[in-house]
Design a protein around this motif. Structure first.
Motif, PDB file in Angstrom:
ATOM      1  N   ASP A   1      14.429  -4.754  15.650  1.00  0.00           N
ATOM      2  CA  ASP A   1      13.838  -5.971  16.199  1.00  0.00           C
ATOM      3  C   ASP A   1      12.810  -6.536  15.227  1.00  0.00           C
ATOM      4  O   ASP A   1      11.903  -5.830  14.777  1.00  0.00           O
ATOM      5  N   ASP A   2      12.929  -7.815  14.905  1.00  0.00           N
ATOM      6  CA  ASP A   2      12.027  -8.447  13.937  1.00  0.00           C
ATOM      7  C   ASP A   2      10.607  -8.586  14.468  1.00  0.00           C
ATOM      8  O   ASP A   2       9.677  -8.773  13.672  1.00  0.00           O
ATOM      9  N   ALA A   3      10.425  -8.506  15.776  1.00  0.00           N
ATOM     10  CA  ALA A   3       9.078  -8.646  16.337  1.00  0.00           C
ATOM     11  C   ALA A   3       8.202  -7.435  16.023  1.00  0.00           C
ATOM     12  O   ALA A   3       6.970  -7.538  16.042  1.00  0.00           O
ATOM     13  N   PHE A   4       8.834  -6.294  15.718  1.00  0.00           N
ATOM     14  CA  PHE A   4       8.080  -5.074  15.438  1.00  0.00           C
ATOM     15  C   PHE A   4       7.764  -5.001  13.949  1.00  0.00           C
ATOM     16  O   PHE A   4       8.636  -5.273  13.108  1.00  0.00           O
ATOM     17  N   PRO A   5       6.549  -4.593  13.597  1.00  0.00           N
ATOM     18  CA  PRO A   5       6.211  -4.408  12.180  1.00  0.00           C
ATOM     19  C   PRO A   5       6.766  -3.082  11.666  1.00  0.00           C
ATOM     20  O   PRO A   5       7.404  -2.323  12.418  1.00  0.00           O
ATOM     21  N   ASP A   6       6.524  -2.766  10.400  1.00  0.00           N
ATOM     22  CA  ASP A   6       6.859  -1.444   9.866  1.00  0.00           C
ATOM     23  C   ASP A   6       5.888  -0.424  10.453  1.00  0.00           C
ATOM     24  O   ASP A   6       4.683  -0.477  10.200  1.00  0.00           O
ATOM     25  N   PHE A   7       6.398   0.474  11.268  1.00  0.00           N
ATOM     26  CA  PHE A   7       5.533   1.456  11.923  1.00  0.00           C
ATOM     27  C   PHE A   7       6.030   2.870  11.647  1.00  0.00           C
ATOM     28  O   PHE A   7       7.186   3.076  11.270  1.00  0.00           O
ATOM     29  N   LEU A   8       5.136   3.828  11.833  1.00  0.00           N
ATOM     30  CA  LEU A   8       5.484   5.240  11.702  1.00  0.00           C
ATOM     31  C   LEU A   8       5.971   5.753  13.047  1.00  0.00           C
ATOM     32  O   LEU A   8       5.607   5.223  14.100  1.00  0.00           O
ATOM     33  N   ASN A   9       6.786   6.788  13.046  1.00  0.00           N
ATOM     34  CA  ASN A   9       7.180   7.440  14.293  1.00  0.00           C
ATOM     35  C   ASN A   9       7.133   8.945  14.099  1.00  0.00           C
ATOM     36  O   ASN A   9       7.494   9.458  13.030  1.00  0.00           O
ATOM     37  N   TYR A  10       6.663   9.630  15.122  1.00  0.00           N
ATOM     38  CA  TYR A  10       6.484  11.083  15.047  1.00  0.00           C
ATOM     39  C   TYR A  10       7.051  11.757  16.284  1.00  0.00           C
ATOM     40  O   TYR A  10       6.964  11.217  17.399  1.00  0.00           O
ATOM     41  N   HIS A  11       7.630  12.926  16.048  1.00  0.00           N
ATOM     42  CA  HIS A  11       8.056  13.793  17.139  1.00  0.00           C
ATOM     43  C   HIS A  11       6.830  14.600  17.581  1.00  0.00           C
ATOM     44  O   HIS A  11       6.140  15.185  16.752  1.00  0.00           O
ATOM     45  N   CYS A  12       6.570  14.620  18.872  1.00  0.00           N
ATOM     46  CA  CYS A  12       5.382  15.284  19.424  1.00  0.00           C
ATOM     47  C   CYS A  12       5.174  16.665  18.801  1.00  0.00           C
ATOM     48  O   CYS A  12       6.070  17.517  18.807  1.00  0.00           O
ATOM     49  N   ILE A  13       3.985  16.897  18.278  1.00  0.00           N
ATOM     50  CA  ILE A  13       3.691  18.140  17.565  1.00  0.00           C
ATOM     51  C   ILE A  13       3.691  19.336  18.519  1.00  0.00           C
ATOM     52  O   ILE A  13       4.031  20.458  18.134  1.00  0.00           O
ATOM     53  N   ILE A  14       3.348  19.114  19.796  1.00  0.00           N
ATOM     54  CA  ILE A  14       3.350  20.218  20.768  1.00  0.00           C
ATOM     55  C   ILE A  14       4.779  20.588  21.135  1.00  0.00           C
ATOM     56  O   ILE A  14       5.113  21.777  21.270  1.00  0.00           O
ATOM     57  N   HIS A  15       5.656  19.596  21.289  1.00  0.00           N
ATOM     58  CA  HIS A  15       7.062  19.890  21.535  1.00  0.00           C
ATOM     59  C   HIS A  15       7.656  20.677  20.370  1.00  0.00           C
ATOM     60  O   HIS A  15       8.427  21.628  20.572  1.00  0.00           O
ATOM     61  N   GLN A  16       7.315  20.289  19.157  1.00  0.00           N
ATOM     62  CA  GLN A  16       7.847  20.991  17.991  1.00  0.00           C
ATOM     63  C   GLN A  16       7.350  22.430  17.948  1.00  0.00           C
ATOM     64  O   GLN A  16       8.102  23.350  17.608  1.00  0.00           O
TER      65      GLN A  16
END
Length: 614
Positions: free
Chosen positions: A275-290
């Motif tokens: 989606d063009d409305a979203f900027p370049d963002f980071l995404n992370y998998h929850c550290i507690i789940h990992q």
């Protein structure tokens, strides 16, 4: 004839004169000209209007109270006193109703914060009245105090209205902060409530110009149909359109590892990036789940399977559970119950194994006496040693899990906690090879029970398990490992041996910045004597946007990062308490329950018609 209109005539202002009180028995009260005799009001405080009213309506007043006489002055003073008394009486009633309404808001807030049913308001009022009968027994104004308590509006419908008003108030404060913040991050998770409705929970972490961060519940979106990645995305997209959420401030999104969230093509994150409305963002998998997934990788299935089967055969059957509890009470054990383990609850395995091992002698006797199926493993020394080692290791993992939980945890704290655990595991692995078991209390206890020395332990059997655990940690936490050099620099940017080129490249890659610009700002920053003198305090808010635009963006973005979905998991736990099978349709008002904002009780009371309870 002039085409334009002439200058507008300035309206004349009339002022009340104090001598009119004695001459015409008028006074000014709350910006109104009031007759002291009949309490009528005059729209314009003009002498002609005042005099006309006096001479027309009160013709005999001058005869009864001659002008300029002492009798006239006393009468005017008496009339003014009567007017003040009447006004004070009505003002007192209004003030009492307002304070009662404000108290009603406060009690409703306490009910929501403690996740109580709205109809409990009547119970609180009843308890308050009963307590007042004894608490205020020796007070002179006890009837007034009890009357004020009885006037509280705490019916179920009233508490519902109060909660809705408070939810709107805290939501307005939240959106003002969202508008004022520099950037924000989101954490999302989805779970099903007691009515089988999927609830998408979204928390926001905002960072302001002074580098202060604030975590709040953004919204809970019900999803009544599918919960695929495109469905979650569409629901979130509709929320953005409805609320005008400034998505351009988004820095990162943290979620669990479900395919609906991280699917490469149709996952929620993939849809957001398209989606063009979203900027370049980071995404992370929850550290507690990992971390919890790493704990499951321990290759000791034969230990857990036997322990779980025994535990369920006792704890899962009512009669066996009762008989076992009676045996424990007769034996005067420290514990009178065996715990159950479930994979959903992250900490249950360590607690279950610890309790199972402590009650192992009693379990063997109970199984023998009740003629259950025989479990030869309970008599095997090696199996019991493996159980002790697994108990020690899961307890260490539990400690890490608890350390990672909590509100206002920064990504720097999380990375540090994981790195400390990895260092400890490396150290414990080398100690195991030297047969140093100081950190394995359960293993030492089992060796002592078997009458064996530490040197007789097959340490290689357990160092392999630790190495496998460390390998899984290194594999799963690669995304946070990429962020570690940046976090280290941001914690103390004045290290003289820092590789500026490499560091600038890493920062530019993570936060999508210009590498050469970042490099110039790092060199400028490290040479800034004034900032260096304040390196041990909060100095990132001292950086100006004009001089350090990239460094400020890096600092605010790093501060805004969520590293776990702890808040969402906590919200689901609260939602499970609020929406039970006894009140599944109850409005939960999680906005008020989780908000750190305090509702403005006074303004809320002013905004409605205040009435006392009958």
């Amino acid at each position: 004839m002039s085409g334009g209109a002439g200058p507008s005539k300035k309206p004349k202002t009339y002022h009340f004169h104090t001598e009119w009180e004695e001459d015409f028995s008028f006074t000014m009260s709350y910006s109104k000209c009031v007759c002291l005799i009949c309490k009528s009001t005059i729209a314009i405080p003009k002498k002609g209007n005042v005099e006309r009213h006096f001479r027309t309506i009160h013709k005999s007043y001058n005869t009864d109270f001659p002008p300029k006489s002492e009798l006239r002055r006393r009468k005017v003073k008496e009339l003014k006193s009567q007017l003040s008394g009447h006004q004070a009486f009505f003002s007192q009633l209004t003030t009492k109703a307002k304070t009662t309404t404000e108290a009603s808001f406060r009690v409703s807030h306490v009910l929501v914060k403690n996740k109580k049913s709205f109809q409990d308001g009547e119970m609180i009022k009843e308890a308050f009245v009963e307590a007042a009968e004894s608490l205020f027994q020796d007070f002179k104004n006890k009837p007034e105090m009890v009357s004020s308590i009885k006037a509280l509006q705490l019916s179920r419908s009233t508490v519902t209205c109060r909660c809705e008003a408070m939810a709107e108030d805290v939501t307005q404060k939240l959106w003002r902060d969202i508008a004022d913040c520099e950037c924000f991050s989101l954490q999302l998770d989805e779970s099903t409530d007691v009515s089988d409705t999927a609830q998408l929970c979204i928390f926001i972490r905002m960072v302001f110009t002074d580098m202060i961060a604030k975590e709040e519940l953004l919204t809970v979106l019900p999803m009544k149909e599918h919960t695929r990645g495109e469905d979650i995305f569409q629901s979130f997209k509709n929320f953005i359109k409805k609320t005008q959420l400034p998505v351009w401030k988004l820095v990162s999104i943290t979620m669990d590892g479900a395919p609906a969230m991280i699917g490469r093509s149709n996952g929620f994150i993939a849809k957001c990036r398209e989606d063009d409305a979203f900027p370049d963002f980071l995404n992370y998998h929850c550290i507690i789940h990992q971390q919890a997934l790493c704990a499951k990788m321990l290759n000791m299935k034969e230990i857990m399977d036997v322990a779980m089967k025994i535990g369920c055969s006792i704890r899962g059957r009512s009669l066996q559970r009762r008989l076992f509890c009676v045996d424990l009470e007769k034996a005067d054990c420290d514990h009178t119950e065996l715990l159950l383990h479930t994979d959903v609850r992250w900490l249950s395995r360590g607690k279950f194994l610890q309790r199972f091992r402590e009650l192992c002698p009693e379990i063997k006797e109970f199984l023998l006496a009740s003629r259950h199926a025989e479990y030869t493993q309970l008599n095997e020394d090696q199996w019991l040693l493996d159980l002790a080692f697994l108990t020690d290791l899961t307890n260490m993992l539990n400690d890490l899990n608890v350390e990672l939980q909590g509100k206002d945890k920064t990504v720097v704290n999380m990375i540090s906690s994981v790195n400390v655990f990895k260092r400890k595991m490396q150290h414990l692995g080398s100690k195991l090879q030297r047969h140093d078991l100081a950190n394995f209390q359960n293993l030492v206890s089992e060796l002592e029970r078997q009458g064996k020395a530490c040197a007789q332990l097959d340490s290689g059997r357990y160092t392999v398990q630790i190495e496998n655990l460390l390998s899984d940690f290194n594999k799963r936490f690669q995304d946070f490992a990429l962020l570690e050099p940046v976090a280290t620099f941001m914690c103390y940017p004045f290290r003289e041996n820092a590789d500026v080129d490499l560091l600038a490249s890493e920062i530019a890659t993570v936060f999508h910045l210009n590498s050469s610009g970042v490099e110039d700002e790092i060199l400028t920053l490290q040479a800034d004597i004034e900032l260096k003198s304040r390196a041990h305090g909060q100095f990132w808010n001292l950086l100006t946007e004009e001089k350090y635009p990239n460094m400020r963006k890096c600092a605010t973005s790093l501060t805004a990062l969520f590293s776990s979905t702890y808040l969402c998991e906590s919200a689901f736990s609260h939602m499970k308490i609020i929406k039970s099978k006894y009140r599944s349709t109850m409005t939960d008002h999680l906005e008020v329950c989780f908000s750190s904002y305090c509702p403005d009780y006074a303004s809320l009371a002013d905004s409605i018609q205040c009435k006392s309870s009958a």
